[in-house]
Design a protein around this motif. Structure first.
Motif, mmCIF file in Angstrom:
data_model
loop_
_atom_site.group_PDB
_atom_site.id
_atom_site.type_symbol
_atom_site.label_atom_id
_atom_site.label_comp_id
_atom_site.label_asym_id
_atom_site.label_seq_id
_atom_site.Cartn_x
_atom_site.Cartn_y
_atom_site.Cartn_z
ATOM 1 N N VAL A 1 70.872 94.600 64.608
ATOM 2 C CA VAL A 1 71.764 93.477 65.546
ATOM 3 C C VAL A 1 70.580 93.347 66.512
ATOM 4 O O VAL A 1 70.815 94.267 67.382
ATOM 5 N N SER A 2 70.038 92.210 66.904
ATOM 6 C CA SER A 2 69.341 91.871 67.974
ATOM 7 C C SER A 2 69.790 90.276 68.583
ATOM 8 O O SER A 2 70.630 89.827 68.157
ATOM 9 N N GLY A 3 68.822 90.224 69.440
ATOM 10 C CA GLY A 3 68.863 88.757 69.845
ATOM 11 C C GLY A 3 68.765 87.439 68.712
ATOM 12 O O GLY A 3 69.187 86.583 69.151
ATOM 13 N N GLY B 1 60.728 97.012 61.182
ATOM 14 C CA GLY B 1 60.192 98.036 62.128
ATOM 15 C C GLY B 1 61.737 98.687 63.015
ATOM 16 O O GLY B 1 61.648 99.890 63.109
ATOM 17 N N HIS B 2 62.702 97.529 63.154
ATOM 18 C CA HIS B 2 63.831 98.125 63.929
ATOM 19 C C HIS B 2 64.464 99.156 62.836
ATOM 20 O O HIS B 2 64.957 100.343 63.315
ATOM 21 N N ILE B 3 64.345 98.930 61.599
ATOM 22 C CA ILE B 3 65.113 100.021 60.923
ATOM 23 C C ILE B 3 64.357 101.348 60.687
ATOM 24 O O ILE B 3 65.025 102.439 60.874
ATOM 25 N N THR C 1 65.404 98.559 71.687
ATOM 26 C CA THR C 1 64.725 97.285 72.089
ATOM 27 C C THR C 1 63.531 97.199 71.588
ATOM 28 O O THR C 1 62.955 98.176 71.039
ATOM 29 N N ASP C 2 62.900 96.303 71.513
ATOM 30 C CA ASP C 2 61.472 95.877 70.893
ATOM 31 C C ASP C 2 60.489 96.553 71.284
ATOM 32 O O ASP C 2 60.321 97.033 72.595
ATOM 33 N N ASN C 3 59.904 97.543 70.557
ATOM 34 C CA ASN C 3 58.736 98.364 70.743
ATOM 35 C C ASN C 3 57.793 98.444 69.468
ATOM 36 O O ASN C 3 58.245 98.181 68.409
ATOM 37 N N HIS D 1 57.257 93.637 58.910
ATOM 38 C CA HIS D 1 58.433 92.821 59.172
ATOM 39 C C HIS D 1 59.075 93.429 60.368
ATOM 40 O O HIS D 1 59.338 94.800 60.465
ATOM 41 N N HIS D 2 59.373 92.448 61.372
ATOM 42 C CA HIS D 2 60.164 93.106 62.606
ATOM 43 C C HIS D 2 61.054 93.794 62.264
ATOM 44 O O HIS D 2 61.604 94.792 63.060
ATOM 45 N N LEU D 3 62.219 93.307 61.235
ATOM 46 C CA LEU D 3 63.370 94.224 61.117
ATOM 47 C C LEU D 3 63.121 95.526 60.608
ATOM 48 O O LEU D 3 63.824 96.379 60.291
HETATM 49 ZN ZN ZN Z 1 63.752 93.047 67.596
#
Ligand code: ZN
Ligand code: KG4
Length: 354
Positions: free
Chosen positions: A139-141, A118-120, A322-324, A114-116
């Motif tokens: 918090v993202s776009g 990933g952010h976490i 940011t996204d990576n 899940h993308h989020l």
């Molecule tokens: Zn993102």
């Protein structure tokens, strides 16, 4: 265990190689992390164009993965982690299809992420495991969501935005002020020379239950559309007063004051919710992840509030905010360690739930 991560959910094509360290407090090490940004392509249109995004991912994916494998200096790859959602479905499909082909030809497991999540995980990549329980704001776009984490890898949603995401509000306000795309970095910069008390933009007040999602608790939700509308009205009135057309920019000092006043409301709103939840749940750490965590004011203020409460504050380095794909690979490692192995018939899901 060494994993290739792939991320194509929005406007960055990214591939990374991340390995498990065996050190419980610092579980992952980045061997490579390659990001090809499409920002220059979408800037012309004032926002991300889904069809252009998907087509550019197709052009970039092979080169980006090759480069990530080269930079990692040729280790064996034990699995491939890929963003399954949420995101733009055409864009997700490029990464997912590539990951399936890679997993199948190499005979390694495919781990959807899940993308989020990933952010976490970018917080752990940066600062090591968070003391639990932790409260994390993503918090993202596309997202503004608050999670409680009591066990690493298990996320409980406490609240989310009912309308615009915080990054989306930055992007829309920047567009209105003719500042270009993406809006976050430029508003962040201009706000430094503005007066943050010049304009009293309204703070969020949620007085009713969420009619669109009555099943979600929603007491810690966010809303940014009222703030955005208020900026829109203010700018309209000022243009009228100064005899300007909608195509004209406002004077620089007014633009800076608007940026600073808008940013102050966003930052206060986000941090009030985050630290309230931390107190309520007796958290031992807090974190802020996602593109907007790059914001200088948000980071500085979070540090101050955390220090005052003796709470460690986790934020990712700018490159990991940011996204990576490094964050996707790390989240994949965590899932794999928990025994997860997907079949090759999974599909991309534009609104996957965490
Ligand atoms: Zn993102
Ligand atoms: O996480 P991300 O790269 O992509 C999504 O998953 O959406 O976040 C992109 C968002 C954009 O809305 C951008 O304006 C915002 O992050 N952003 C910022 C800053 N840098 C990027 N917002 C505020 N201040 C910044 N310095």
């Amino acid at each position: 265990m060494i994993i290739l991560g792939i991320e194509t959910s929005c406007d960055e094509t990214s591939a990374a190689v991340v390995e498990e360290t065996g050190d419980a407090s610092r579980p992952w090490r980045i061997r490579s992390n390659v990001v090809a940004s499409q920002v220059a392509i979408h800037r012309e249109w004032g926002g991300v164009v889904p069809e252009l995004s998907a087509r550019q991912h197709i052009r970039d994916i092979c080169g980006v993965v090759e480069r990530a494998l080269e930079d990692a200096k040729g280790p064996r790859i034990d699995g491939v982690a890929v963003t399954q959602g949420p995101g733009l479905v055409g864009s997700l499909l490029v990464g997912l299809s590539f990951a399936k082909a890679f997993a199948w030809t190499r005979g390694v497991p495919l781990i959807p992420v899940h993308h989020l999540a990933g952010h976490i995980e970018s917080l752990v990549l940066q600062g090591g495991e968070m003391p639990m329980p932790a409260i994390v704001l993503v918090v993202s776009g596309g997202h503004t969501s608050l999670y409680r984490i009591s066990t690493p890898g298990v996320y409980e949603l406490l609240g989310r935005t009912r309308d615009d995401a915080a990054g989306e509000a930055y992007d829309k306000v920047a567009k209105l002020l003719h500042l270009g795309y993406p809006g976050g970095p430029v508003i962040d910069r201009l706000a430094r020379s503005g007066n943050e008390r010049a304009i009293a933009f309204p703070r969020m007040r949620l007085t009713h239950a969420d009619r669109n999602a009555p099943d979600l608790p929603g007491t810690r939700d966010f809303s940014f559309s009222g703030l955005k509308t208020s900026v829109l009205r203010h700018v309209g009135t000022r243009r009228e007063t100064l005899g300007l057309t909608p195509a004209d920019p406002l004077p620089d000092y007014e633009t800076a004051d608007i940026c600073a006043s808008f940013q102050r409301v966003v930052v206060d709103t986000l941090l009030d919710r985050l630290f309230d939840a931390a107190r309520w749940y007796q958290a031992r750490s807090v974190g802020i992840a996602g593109g907007v965590s790059a914001n200088s004011r948000l980071r500085a203020e979070a540090e101050v509030r955390g220090a005052a409460r003796q709470l460690p504050v986790f934020v990712p380095d700018l490159a990991l905010s940011t996204d990576n794909a490094a964050m996707i690979a790390a989240a994949g490692l965590r899932r794999f360690r928990a025994g997860f192995d997907a079949q090759l018939d999974i599909n991309a899901e534009a609104s996957l739930a965490l």
